[in-house]
Scaffold this motif. Structure first.
Motif, PDB file in Angstrom:
ATOM      1  N   ALA A 291      -4.661  -9.210  -3.930  1.00 30.13           N
ATOM      2  CA  ALA A 291      -3.594  -9.170  -2.926  1.00 30.13           C
ATOM      3  C   ALA A 291      -4.088  -8.562  -1.622  1.00 30.13           C
ATOM      4  N   GLY A 292      -5.055  -7.648  -1.723  1.00 29.32           N
ATOM      5  CA  GLY A 292      -5.580  -7.014  -0.517  1.00 29.32           C
ATOM      6  C   GLY A 292      -6.643  -7.813   0.196  1.00 29.32           C
ATOM      7  N   PHE A 293      -7.684  -8.221  -0.549  1.00 29.01           N
ATOM      8  CA  PHE A 293      -8.832  -8.759   0.184  1.00 29.01           C
ATOM      9  C   PHE A 293      -8.680 -10.224   0.579  1.00 29.01           C
ATOM     10  N   THR A 294      -7.833 -11.011  -0.115  1.00 24.20           N
ATOM     11  CA  THR A 294      -7.684 -12.420   0.274  1.00 24.20           C
ATOM     12  C   THR A 294      -6.920 -12.568   1.586  1.00 24.20           C
ATOM     13  N   GLY A 295      -5.960 -11.670   1.829  1.00 29.85           N
ATOM     14  CA  GLY A 295      -5.234 -11.727   3.099  1.00 29.85           C
ATOM     15  C   GLY A 295      -6.140 -11.501   4.291  1.00 29.85           C
ATOM     16  N   MET A 296      -7.242 -10.771   4.062  1.00 29.45           N
ATOM     17  CA  MET A 296      -8.183 -10.497   5.146  1.00 29.45           C
ATOM     18  C   MET A 296      -8.804 -11.775   5.683  1.00 29.45           C
ATOM     19  N   PHE A 297      -9.049 -12.762   4.823  1.00 32.94           N
ATOM     20  CA  PHE A 297      -9.706 -13.986   5.268  1.00 32.94           C
ATOM     21  C   PHE A 297      -8.757 -14.889   6.039  1.00 32.94           C
ATOM     22  N   LEU A 298      -7.485 -14.946   5.628  1.00 31.30           N
ATOM     23  CA  LEU A 298      -6.517 -15.733   6.393  1.00 31.30           C
ATOM     24  C   LEU A 298      -6.386 -15.182   7.802  1.00 31.30           C
ATOM     25  N   ALA A 422      -1.627 -15.064  -3.800  1.00 32.26           N
ATOM     26  CA  ALA A 422      -0.475 -15.733  -3.177  1.00 32.26           C
ATOM     27  C   ALA A 422       0.426 -14.738  -2.479  1.00 32.26           C
ATOM     28  N   ILE A 423       0.703 -13.627  -3.141  1.00 32.53           N
ATOM     29  CA  ILE A 423       1.562 -12.600  -2.545  1.00 32.53           C
ATOM     30  C   ILE A 423       0.875 -11.976  -1.332  1.00 32.53           C
ATOM     31  N   GLY A 424      -0.427 -11.676  -1.473  1.00 35.03           N
ATOM     32  CA  GLY A 424      -1.149 -11.065  -0.368  1.00 35.03           C
ATOM     33  C   GLY A 424      -1.222 -11.962   0.855  1.00 35.03           C
ATOM     34  N   ILE A 425      -1.482 -13.253   0.636  1.00 32.88           N
ATOM     35  CA  ILE A 425      -1.570 -14.189   1.756  1.00 32.88           C
ATOM     36  C   ILE A 425      -0.213 -14.358   2.444  1.00 32.88           C
ATOM     37  N   ALA A 426       0.862 -14.438   1.636  1.00 30.17           N
ATOM     38  CA  ALA A 426       2.201 -14.593   2.220  1.00 30.17           C
ATOM     39  C   ALA A 426       2.569 -13.385   3.071  1.00 30.17           C
ATOM     40  N   ILE A 427       2.317 -12.186   2.547  1.00 31.39           N
ATOM     41  CA  ILE A 427       2.640 -10.976   3.302  1.00 31.39           C
ATOM     42  C   ILE A 427       1.748 -10.853   4.530  1.00 31.39           C
ATOM     43  N   ALA A 428       0.457 -11.165   4.359  1.00 29.47           N
ATOM     44  CA  ALA A 428      -0.473 -11.097   5.486  1.00 29.47           C
ATOM     45  C   ALA A 428      -0.044 -12.044   6.608  1.00 29.47           C
ATOM     46  N   ALA A 429       0.342 -13.266   6.249  1.00 34.02           N
ATOM     47  CA  ALA A 429       0.784 -14.233   7.260  1.00 34.02           C
ATOM     48  C   ALA A 429       2.041 -13.758   7.969  1.00 34.02           C
ATOM     49  N   ALA A 454      -2.649  -4.835  12.207  1.00 35.34           N
ATOM     50  CA  ALA A 454      -1.460  -4.655  11.381  1.00 35.34           C
ATOM     51  C   ALA A 454      -1.643  -5.291  10.004  1.00 35.34           C
ATOM     52  N   THR A 455      -2.278  -6.456   9.975  1.00 37.84           N
ATOM     53  CA  THR A 455      -2.520  -7.140   8.697  1.00 37.84           C
ATOM     54  C   THR A 455      -3.465  -6.340   7.822  1.00 37.84           C
ATOM     55  N   MET A 456      -4.491  -5.759   8.419  1.00 29.49           N
ATOM     56  CA  MET A 456      -5.441  -4.959   7.652  1.00 29.49           C
ATOM     57  C   MET A 456      -4.800  -3.694   7.090  1.00 29.49           C
ATOM     58  N   VAL A 457      -3.885  -3.113   7.823  1.00 33.17           N
ATOM     59  CA  VAL A 457      -3.184  -1.921   7.322  1.00 33.17           C
ATOM     60  C   VAL A 457      -2.393  -2.272   6.060  1.00 33.17           C
ATOM     61  N   VAL A 458      -1.709  -3.422   6.084  1.00 33.41           N
ATOM     62  CA  VAL A 458      -0.953  -3.860   4.906  1.00 33.41           C
ATOM     63  C   VAL A 458      -1.901  -4.163   3.747  1.00 33.41           C
ATOM     64  N   ALA A 459      -3.016  -4.832   4.048  1.00 30.32           N
ATOM     65  CA  ALA A 459      -3.993  -5.155   3.004  1.00 30.32           C
ATOM     66  C   ALA A 459      -4.568  -3.884   2.385  1.00 30.32           C
ATOM     67  N   LEU A 460      -4.782  -2.864   3.199  1.00 30.99           N
ATOM     68  CA  LEU A 460      -5.308  -1.601   2.688  1.00 30.99           C
ATOM     69  C   LEU A 460      -4.321  -0.911   1.757  1.00 30.99           C
TER      70      LEU A 460
END
Length: 481
Positions: A291-298, A422-429, A454-460
């Motif tokens: 959930a954390g690291f996949t959002g980083m790539f989007l 899926a959850i991480g990407i949705a929240i990151a987006a 802001a996205t990285m803070v959520v991913a962290l």
């Protein structure tokens, strides 16, 4: 083709040859999770899809991928991992070829859903075969190489996609992104038939729990669908009520599985598996980490291309440092996990978090051509940690799982990863685009800098949860020993 041996009868060289085939197939399936991202502008130019259709080219694959992991894993345990592997691989390659010739966006979306199904059929067999082929330190090494494959395939997707689009042009380059799977598949399918072992005979006596498979598949669908569609719809239009339905389905699944087990049947997920602390905690670590690291790539792909003005190829090259360092650390992680156990994962998550914090700080304070170089350095640190997380966590999570349950356990583990992603990407987006709108074009990197931070803070935040879970398991293991 019937000469394929049992795993117990295979010499070391043959077992590692079979493992290389598994790695190749796993690489193909996981590469398609991220490679399509950089092809979206090319698809948009060629087929003129709606924003919804474009979104589902990406989200639909991940949705159906996660949907079938657990049932497919159990099918491999009960029937034959070798034949289910070949079925999944063949279907995946055929669906990829059809995607490459898709004439309309509607057809492309449908074929991507089908391709995700076959990827989900294929991947649990890889986990199950690793369990079957190796024991002890060898298994740790094998999971180390498999973890490197996961990290490399995820991170190299944008680079490979950028290279193919650069080679074949923006109009038709997206087709090459799908068709690149075909020659690889033509090599791997006959090799799989020749070298993969037959299923151990004790796994073939169990009956298939069809009701349990349908219940768990429906529950996964109800969990993943809202998140898969979240970035494509207004907040009020997302069917969040499906999460309530998923809760009911999970309760029904648990009750059914217990009833079946008491009656002497063979459930999809045994109660013994869910009573194994190493498996439960390890699966939770995997879900939170993904959930954390996949959002980083989007967010990173959008930030590099739209914010810093890099080409698809340049953006892919920037992200490659993550993959390269991840490959190095994953290759070493098999030895590290034998010596340090769960503390290897704890340290890896900490390193990944440090790298992500560096990315957040750089995006918030730096602009211009030098930014990509600084980001590549921070991503290298994150990649170093990533290689020490995924493969050791898989080895530790599955260490106490019987070989005859390897496929279904691997399916549960990978389903958690896909749900987390899926959850991480949705929240990151959601966070990325909300902060981008608030920042405005006058902010750093046209507003993309604050959005990336802001996205990285959520991913962290998700990474912190993974760290605490891994730390809990490390302390539990030390107390137990």
């Amino acid at each position: 083709m019937s000469s394929a041996p049992h795993a117990a009868e295979m010499p070391a060289r043959a077992r590692w040859s079979a493992f290389v085939i598994c790695l190749g197939a796993g690489f193909m399936a996981l590469l398609d999770v991220s490679i399509v991202n950089v092809a979206l502008p090319s698809i948009e130019r060629a087929l003129e899809p709606s924003p919804s259709q474009l979104q589902w080219v990406v989200a639909g694959y991940g949705l159906t991928f996660g949907l079938v992991l657990v049932p497919a894993g159990r099918l491999g345990d009960v029937l034959s991992r070798r034949w289910v592997f070949v079925l999944g691989l063949s279907g995946f390659v055929l669906a990829a070829a059809a995607c490459g010739f898709a004439p309309t966006p509607e057809v492309l979306v449908g074929l991507r859903l089908l391709q995700g199904v076959f990827a989900g059929v294929l991947n649990p067999q890889v986990i199950g075969l690793i369990q079957e082929l190796f024991r002890g330190p060898e298994r740790g090494r094998a999971f180390g190489y498999f973890g490197a494959t996961i990290g490399i395939s995820t991170a190299l997707g944008p680079l490979v996609g950028g290279l193919l689009i650069a080679a074949f042009g923006p109009e038709e380059g997206w087709r090459a992104v799908f068709l690149v799977n075909v020659p690889l598949g033509l090599i791997l399918v006959p090799l799989a038939l020749r070298y993969l072992p037959r299923t151990a005979p004790q796994a073939t006596q169990a009956r298939i729990d069809v009701v349990g498979m349908l219940l768990i598949a429906a529950a996964v669908l109800c969990i993943m669908f809202p998140f898969a569609s979240a970035s494509d719809a207004e907040a009020n239009d997302v069917p969040w009520w499906l999460l309530g339905v998923a809760t009911v389905l999970i309760a029904a699944f648990v009750l059914w599985e217990r009833r079946l087990e008491r009656a002497g049947g063979s459930p999809v997920v045994s109660s013994e598996l869910m009573r194994t602390p190493s498996f439960v905690l390890g699966a939770a670590v995997a879900a939170a980490y993904f959930a954390g690291f996949t959002g980083m790539f989007l967010a990173g792909t959008l930030y590099l291309q739209q914010g810093l003005g890099l080409s698809a190829l340049q953006a892919g090259l920037t992200l490659t440092s993550f993959a390269l360092m991840g490959a190095i650390s994953a290759a070493l992680s098999g030895r590290l996990v034998q010596r340090f156990g769960r503390w290897t994962v704890v340290t890896g998550i900490a390193l990944t978090g440090i790298g992500m914090a560096g990315v957040a700080s750089t995006a918030a304070t730096t602009d211009g051509p030098q930014t990509a170089l600084v980001l590549a350095c921070w991503l290298a640190i994150a990649g170093l940690g990533n290689g020490a997380v995924i493969s050791p966590n898989q080895a530790l999570t599955l260490a106490d799982v019987p070989v005859t349950r390897g496929g279904s356990a691997g399916g549960v583990l990978q389903t958690g990863q896909r749900m987390g992603a899926a959850i991480g990407i949705a929240i990151a987006a959601a966070v990325f685009f909300s902060r981008l709108e608030q920042a405005g074009s006058g902010a750093l990197a046209g507003g993309y800098g604050p959005a990336m931070r802001a996205t990285m803070v959520v991913a962290l935040t998700a990474m912190s949860v993974a760290f605490l879970l891994a730390l809990t398991d490390a302390l539990r293991r030390r107390t137990h020993h």
